[in-house]
Design a protein around this motif. Sequence first.
Motif, short mmCIF file in Angstrom:
data_model
loop_
_atom_site.label_atom_id
_atom_site.label_comp_id
_atom_site.label_asym_id
_atom_site.label_seq_id
_atom_site.Cartn_x
_atom_site.Cartn_y
_atom_site.Cartn_z
N PHE A 1 -11.10 4.76 4.89
CA PHE A 1 -10.81 4.38 3.51
C PHE A 1 -12.08 4.05 2.75
CE2 PHE A 1 -6.19 3.79 3.01
CZ PHE A 1 -5.79 4.07 4.30
N GLY A 2 -12.04 4.31 1.45
CA GLY A 2 -13.09 3.85 0.56
C GLY A 2 -12.89 2.40 0.20
N PRO B 1 -8.34 -0.55 4.15
CA PRO B 1 -7.98 -0.73 5.56
C PRO B 1 -8.99 -0.04 6.48
CG PRO B 1 -6.05 -0.11 4.28
CD PRO B 1 -7.25 0.07 3.39
N PHE C 1 -9.47 1.25 10.59
CA PHE C 1 -8.87 1.50 11.90
C PHE C 1 -9.47 0.55 12.92
CE2 PHE C 1 -7.27 4.33 15.24
CZ PHE C 1 -8.16 4.09 16.28
N PHE D 1 -6.93 3.32 -3.64
CA PHE D 1 -7.78 3.67 -2.50
C PHE D 1 -7.70 5.18 -2.24
CE2 PHE D 1 -9.17 -0.34 -0.94
CZ PHE D 1 -8.15 -1.24 -1.17
N TYR E 1 -4.44 -1.05 11.86
CA TYR E 1 -5.51 -1.13 10.87
C TYR E 1 -5.69 -2.59 10.47
CZ TYR E 1 -5.66 3.93 10.06
OH TYR E 1 -5.81 5.30 10.19
N GLN F 1 -7.31 -4.99 7.26
CA GLN F 1 -7.78 -4.97 5.88
C GLN F 1 -8.28 -6.33 5.45
OE1 GLN F 1 -4.93 -3.94 2.77
NE2 GLN F 1 -6.57 -3.19 1.44
N LEU G 1 0.85 -1.18 0.00
CA LEU G 1 0.00 0.00 0.00
C LEU G 1 0.89 1.24 0.00
CD1 LEU G 1 -3.06 0.54 0.15
CD2 LEU G 1 -2.85 0.61 2.62
N GLU H 1 -7.58 9.35 12.92
CA GLU H 1 -7.98 8.09 12.30
C GLU H 1 -8.36 8.36 10.84
OE1 GLU H 1 -11.35 6.42 14.24
OE2 GLU H 1 -11.88 5.12 12.56
N ALA H 2 -7.87 7.54 9.94
CA ALA H 2 -8.21 7.67 8.52
C ALA H 2 -9.28 6.67 8.13
CB ALA H 2 -6.96 7.46 7.66
N GLN I 1 -5.84 2.19 18.69
CA GLN I 1 -4.70 3.11 18.78
C GLN I 1 -4.33 3.34 20.22
OE1 GLN I 1 -5.24 7.51 17.97
NE2 GLN I 1 -4.04 6.98 16.17
#
Lengths: 115, 113
Positions: free
Chosen positions: A106-107, B44, B46, A91, B36, B38, A43, A103-104, B49
Motif C-alpha cells: 500500500f501507498g 496497511p 502485510f 489508498f 495486515y 495498519q 477500508l 502480498e499487496a 500469512q
Amino acid sequence: DAGVIQSPRHEVTEMGQEVTLRCKPISGHNSLFWYRQTMMRGLELLIYFNNNVPIDDSGMPEDRFSAKMPNASFSTLKIQPSEPRDSAVYFCASSFFRGVNTEAFFGQGTRLTVV
Amino acid sequence: LAKTTQPISMDSYEGQEVNITCSHNNIATNDYITWYQQFPSQGPRFIIQGYKTKVTNEVASLFIPADRKSSTLSLPRVSLSDTAVYYCLVGDISSGGSYIPTFGRGTSLIVHP
C-alpha cells in the motif's frame, strides 16, 4: 524500490471541483487497487486493475468517480464533481500476482477533504 | 469470499503477549489466511500469512488449527509501537485472475505503558 507512491498526500478542495489522485505502483507489479477508508465504512475496495485493464469497478460509488491506468507505472482516480461525503483517505496498492498467497503493498494514502 | 470475524478492539500492556483470534467458518480449501497491520495515517502493511499449522516470522506468529475455521495472530512482548489496527483476510483468486485483498473492520489494538 520506493514502494507505492501516491500524490498528493493531502488535498483540500471545494465542493463541485474536480479532484485527481495519482498513484505509481511498484515496478513489475501487475495488479493495482484503489481503496477508500472512512471511519464509518472502513477500508473499501473501489476498483482494481490487472495488467492495466480495469477488471472490477463495482466498488466505485457513483459515476462521479472514474479511474484510469494508461500504463503499468501510473494510475489516476478522478472525482468530478467532488462532494463533502467524498472526504476520506484514498489508498492505492499494488501486487505481483503469484497465486493465493499474493502480498499487496500500500501507498501512504491521500487524505481528501471536500468543503 | 469467506467472511471474517474478529474483535473490534483489544487492550494490552507493554511486554505482554497479545493474541488476536479471527473466525472464518466458511474458509475455502484454496484460501490462505493473511494478516495486515495498519498504523495511524499509513496504509496497511502485510505482516504474516499461512495456510495451516503454524507460521512464524520476525514480527509475529500465526496459529491455524486443523479445521482452519479460525486463526490466531500472536504478537510476542508488545511495545507501544505495536498500537495499530490488525486485519485478518481470507481469500481466493478472483474471476479476473487476481488476488484481491478484502478488508473487514479489523481489531484495534492499544498498548499501554
